[in-house]
Structures are given as structure tokens and as C-alpha cells.
Scaffold this motif. Structure first.
Motif, PDB file in Angstrom:
ATOM      1  N   THR A  50       0.843  -1.201   0.000  1.00 22.71           N
ATOM      2  CA  THR A  50       0.000   0.000   0.000  1.00 22.71           C
ATOM      3  C   THR A  50       0.873   1.244   0.000  1.00 22.71           C
ATOM      4  N   TRP A  51       1.942   1.208   0.810  1.00 29.12           N
ATOM      5  CA  TRP A  51       2.883   2.331   0.872  1.00 29.12           C
ATOM      6  C   TRP A  51       3.611   2.510  -0.458  1.00 29.12           C
ATOM      7  N   ARG A  52       4.083   1.402  -1.043  1.00 32.37           N
ATOM      8  CA  ARG A  52       4.807   1.499  -2.307  1.00 32.37           C
ATOM      9  C   ARG A  52       3.907   1.993  -3.436  1.00 32.37           C
ATOM     10  N   LEU A  53       2.670   1.538  -3.460  1.00 30.88           N
ATOM     11  CA  LEU A  53       1.752   1.956  -4.517  1.00 30.88           C
ATOM     12  C   LEU A  53       1.397   3.435  -4.388  1.00 30.88           C
ATOM     13  N   GLU A  54       1.367   3.931  -3.172  1.00 29.24           N
ATOM     14  CA  GLU A  54       1.145   5.368  -2.991  1.00 29.24           C
ATOM     15  C   GLU A  54       2.303   6.160  -3.587  1.00 29.24           C
ATOM     16  N   ARG A  55       3.523   5.660  -3.407  1.00 32.70           N
ATOM     17  CA  ARG A  55       4.695   6.315  -3.996  1.00 32.70           C
ATOM     18  C   ARG A  55       4.650   6.251  -5.522  1.00 32.70           C
ATOM     19  N   VAL A  56       4.142   5.142  -6.057  1.00 31.37           N
ATOM     20  CA  VAL A  56       3.997   5.038  -7.512  1.00 31.37           C
ATOM     21  C   VAL A  56       3.004   6.080  -8.017  1.00 31.37           C
ATOM     22  N   THR A  79      -7.962  -2.806  -3.616  1.00 34.21           N
ATOM     23  CA  THR A  79      -7.325  -1.684  -4.307  1.00 34.21           C
ATOM     24  C   THR A  79      -5.897  -2.031  -4.712  1.00 34.21           C
ATOM     25  N   ALA A  80      -5.158  -2.644  -3.793  1.00 32.80           N
ATOM     26  CA  ALA A  80      -3.770  -3.017  -4.087  1.00 32.80           C
ATOM     27  C   ALA A  80      -3.706  -4.021  -5.233  1.00 32.80           C
ATOM     28  N   LEU A  81      -4.586  -5.025  -5.212  1.00 32.37           N
ATOM     29  CA  LEU A  81      -4.588  -6.017  -6.288  1.00 32.37           C
ATOM     30  C   LEU A  81      -4.913  -5.379  -7.631  1.00 32.37           C
ATOM     31  N   ASP A  82      -5.901  -4.485  -7.639  1.00 27.78           N
ATOM     32  CA  ASP A  82      -6.287  -3.827  -8.889  1.00 27.78           C
ATOM     33  C   ASP A  82      -5.136  -3.002  -9.458  1.00 27.78           C
ATOM     34  N   GLU A  83      -4.466  -2.241  -8.592  1.00 28.41           N
ATOM     35  CA  GLU A  83      -3.382  -1.387  -9.064  1.00 28.41           C
ATOM     36  C   GLU A  83      -2.186  -2.218  -9.526  1.00 28.41           C
ATOM     37  N   LEU A  84      -1.884  -3.279  -8.801  1.00 30.40           N
ATOM     38  CA  LEU A  84      -0.778  -4.144  -9.216  1.00 30.40           C
ATOM     39  C   LEU A  84      -1.093  -4.845 -10.534  1.00 30.40           C
ATOM     40  N   ASP A  85      -2.354  -5.179 -10.735  1.00 29.98           N
ATOM     41  CA  ASP A  85      -2.749  -5.805 -11.996  1.00 29.98           C
ATOM     42  C   ASP A  85      -2.525  -4.850 -13.166  1.00 29.98           C
ATOM     43  N   VAL A  86      -2.882  -3.582 -12.967  1.00 33.18           N
ATOM     44  CA  VAL A  86      -2.665  -2.581 -14.015  1.00 33.18           C
ATOM     45  C   VAL A  86      -1.176  -2.434 -14.310  1.00 33.18           C
ATOM     46  N   LEU A  87      -0.375  -2.330 -13.244  1.00 35.35           N
ATOM     47  CA  LEU A  87       1.066  -2.156 -13.426  1.00 35.35           C
ATOM     48  C   LEU A  87       1.702  -3.376 -14.079  1.00 35.35           C
ATOM     49  N   GLN A 144       7.887  -7.067 -11.051  1.00 32.36           N
ATOM     50  CA  GLN A 144       7.691  -6.754  -9.639  1.00 32.36           C
ATOM     51  C   GLN A 144       6.214  -6.704  -9.286  1.00 32.36           C
ATOM     52  N   ALA A 145       5.421  -6.063 -10.142  1.00 32.81           N
ATOM     53  CA  ALA A 145       3.987  -5.956  -9.878  1.00 32.81           C
ATOM     54  C   ALA A 145       3.321  -7.326  -9.910  1.00 32.81           C
ATOM     55  N   THR A 146       3.702  -8.156 -10.869  1.00 33.57           N
ATOM     56  CA  THR A 146       3.127  -9.502 -10.968  1.00 33.57           C
ATOM     57  C   THR A 146       3.463 -10.334  -9.737  1.00 33.57           C
ATOM     58  N   THR A 147       4.741 -10.273  -9.330  1.00 30.10           N
ATOM     59  CA  THR A 147       5.171 -11.032  -8.149  1.00 30.10           C
ATOM     60  C   THR A 147       4.480 -10.531  -6.890  1.00 30.10           C
ATOM     61  N   ALA A 148       4.374  -9.212  -6.753  1.00 29.43           N
ATOM     62  CA  ALA A 148       3.737  -8.638  -5.568  1.00 29.43           C
ATOM     63  C   ALA A 148       2.272  -9.048  -5.481  1.00 29.43           C
ATOM     64  N   ARG A 149       1.584  -9.037  -6.609  1.00 29.85           N
ATOM     65  CA  ARG A 149       0.169  -9.419  -6.618  1.00 29.85           C
ATOM     66  C   ARG A 149       0.005 -10.879  -6.186  1.00 29.85           C
ATOM     67  N   ALA A 150       0.857 -11.747  -6.720  1.00 30.07           N
ATOM     68  CA  ALA A 150       0.786 -13.161  -6.344  1.00 30.07           C
ATOM     69  C   ALA A 150       1.113 -13.351  -4.865  1.00 30.07           C
ATOM     70  N   ASP A 151       2.107 -12.608  -4.368  1.00 28.52           N
ATOM     71  CA  ASP A 151       2.482 -12.719  -2.955  1.00 28.52           C
ATOM     72  C   ASP A 151       1.337 -12.295  -2.037  1.00 28.52           C
TER      73      ASP A 151
END
Length: 203
Positions: A9-15, A54-62, A26-33
Motif C-alpha cells: 500500500t505504501w509502495r503503490l502510494e509512492r507510484v 485496491t492493491a490487487l487492482d493497481e498491481l494488476d494494471v502495473l 515486480q507488480a506480478t510477483t507482488a500481486r501473487a504474494d
């Protein structure tokens, strides 16, 4: 909030703020994790459905966007230019001043840091170079928070932080942040053996 969810959540805010970038891998791995962690600890996520979704949706886009390696290099270059301007404004880079580094030598030390380090680690490598030059002050609380965040990042991505060239930089940054975090007061340290910057010590 569960630690993996809090970290991403913190990293995605920085993005979103343009302060960091994530590669597709990185986004794919993070989503799976995140999905695996929730499956293993469903009770921990019971009160955080919105943040998790929200985190899953944003990581999916990235994970489906083109890599932004060129953007990262631009950010690093802009950071180096800002450091040089700060050095000039503070008067620490005057030619001939006792113990001062020239703007050229400081820029050279930044340039010696290899490309491809994880973004949070790269950021602190460059900040510690400026800290060693007396351009930046890092407070103990800031160093402590940075150390915790970097350890979290390394736990999430051990291959990126604890192998190859990055491993030496990670170990040195963690050690130095720990030393600053336990210092009695902020500022530049002049202890023997600490004069060399990260770039010089690890290249």
C-alpha cells in the motif's frame, strides 16, 4: 494491517505520486504474494478488504504496463542534479575549501553506483553519498524508518536485494542506516574510516 499489504500500500502510494516505479515483473510477483498471504492468513485481512482489493487492482494494471526503466534513469539523473545544486547552495563544494568535495567529484561518485539496483535501495545509496559529503542530514528516526522499510522490501524480494551486486550495497546501507539510527544526534559523522562514500567503497 498485515505487513505485506501495508508495504505494498505504501509502495503503490509512492507510484501514484511519481516517487518510485515498479516493473511488470515486480507488480506480478507482488500481486501473487499478496494473494498467497491472504490465502494463508485470511483472518489478518478480514478488516482490510478495501485496501486489499485496491492493491490487487493497481498491481494488476502495473503488471500489464510497459517497463519504465527509462523513467527510473531520468529520476536518478534529476536526483543527482538536485544534489549538486544543494551542494553549491550550501557552499560545501567550493574549490579549495578544506575537506570539501568538488561538484564534479560528488557527481562522479553518484555515477559510479551501478544501474539496476532496486529503487528504494538506489535512493538510499545516493542519499548516503550526499550525507557523507555533508550535503544531507539524516535524522536517527528517518534512518530507523528507512532501515525497516528496506528490510521489508528485501524480505519481499530477496533475489533483488540479497544476490549479486545489490547484496553488497544492501548490507552496507542497512549497516550505515543502523549506525545513524542509534546516533545521539543527526548530522555528518567524521569518525575515522567513514570518509569514503558508498560508491567508492563498493566499486
Amino acid at each position: 494491517m498485515p505487513e505485506p499489504l501495508a508495504t505494498w500500500t505504501w509502495r503503490l502510494e509512492r507510484v501514484r505520486n511519481g516517487r518510485t516505479v515498479l516493473t511488470r515483473a515486480q507488480a506480478t510477483t507482488a500481486r501473487a504474494d499478496l494473494m498467497n498471504d491472504r490465502a494463508a492468513h485470511p483472518a489478518d485481512y478480514a478488516d482490510y478488504d478495501e485496501e486489499y482489493t485496491t492493491a490487487l487492482d493497481e498491481l494488476d494494471v502495473l503488471s500489464r504496463q510497459a517497463n519504465r526503466h527509462d523513467d527510473l534513469l531520468s529520476v536518478m539523473a534529476a536526483d543527482r542534479r538536485a544534489a549538486e545544486r544543494e551542494a553549491a547552495a550550501a557552499g560545501t563544494a567550493r574549490a579549495g575549501a578544506p575537506g570539501a568535495r568538488s561538484r564534479t567529484s560528488l557527481a562522479t561518485e553518484h555515477d559510479r553506483v551501478p544501474a539496476g539496483l532496486p529503487e528504494p535501495l538506489d535512493q538510499w545509496v545516493h542519499r548516503l553519498i550526499r550525507y557523507r559529503a555533508g550535503v544531507k542530514i539524516i535524522t536517527p528516526i528517518e534512518a530507523a524508518r528507512a532501515e525497516i522499510r528496506l528490510r521489508n522490501e528485501a524480505d519481499l524480494q530477496p533475489a533483488a536485494y540479497r544476490t549479486g551486486v545489490a547484496a553488497a550495497y544492501y548490507a552496507r546501507v542497512i549497516r550505515e542506516l543502523g549506525e545513524i539510527a542509534t546516533a545521539e544526534r543527526p548530522g555528518r559523522r567524521d569518525a575515522p574510516g567513514l570518509a569514503r562514500g558508498l560508491g567508492a567503497a563498493l566499486v
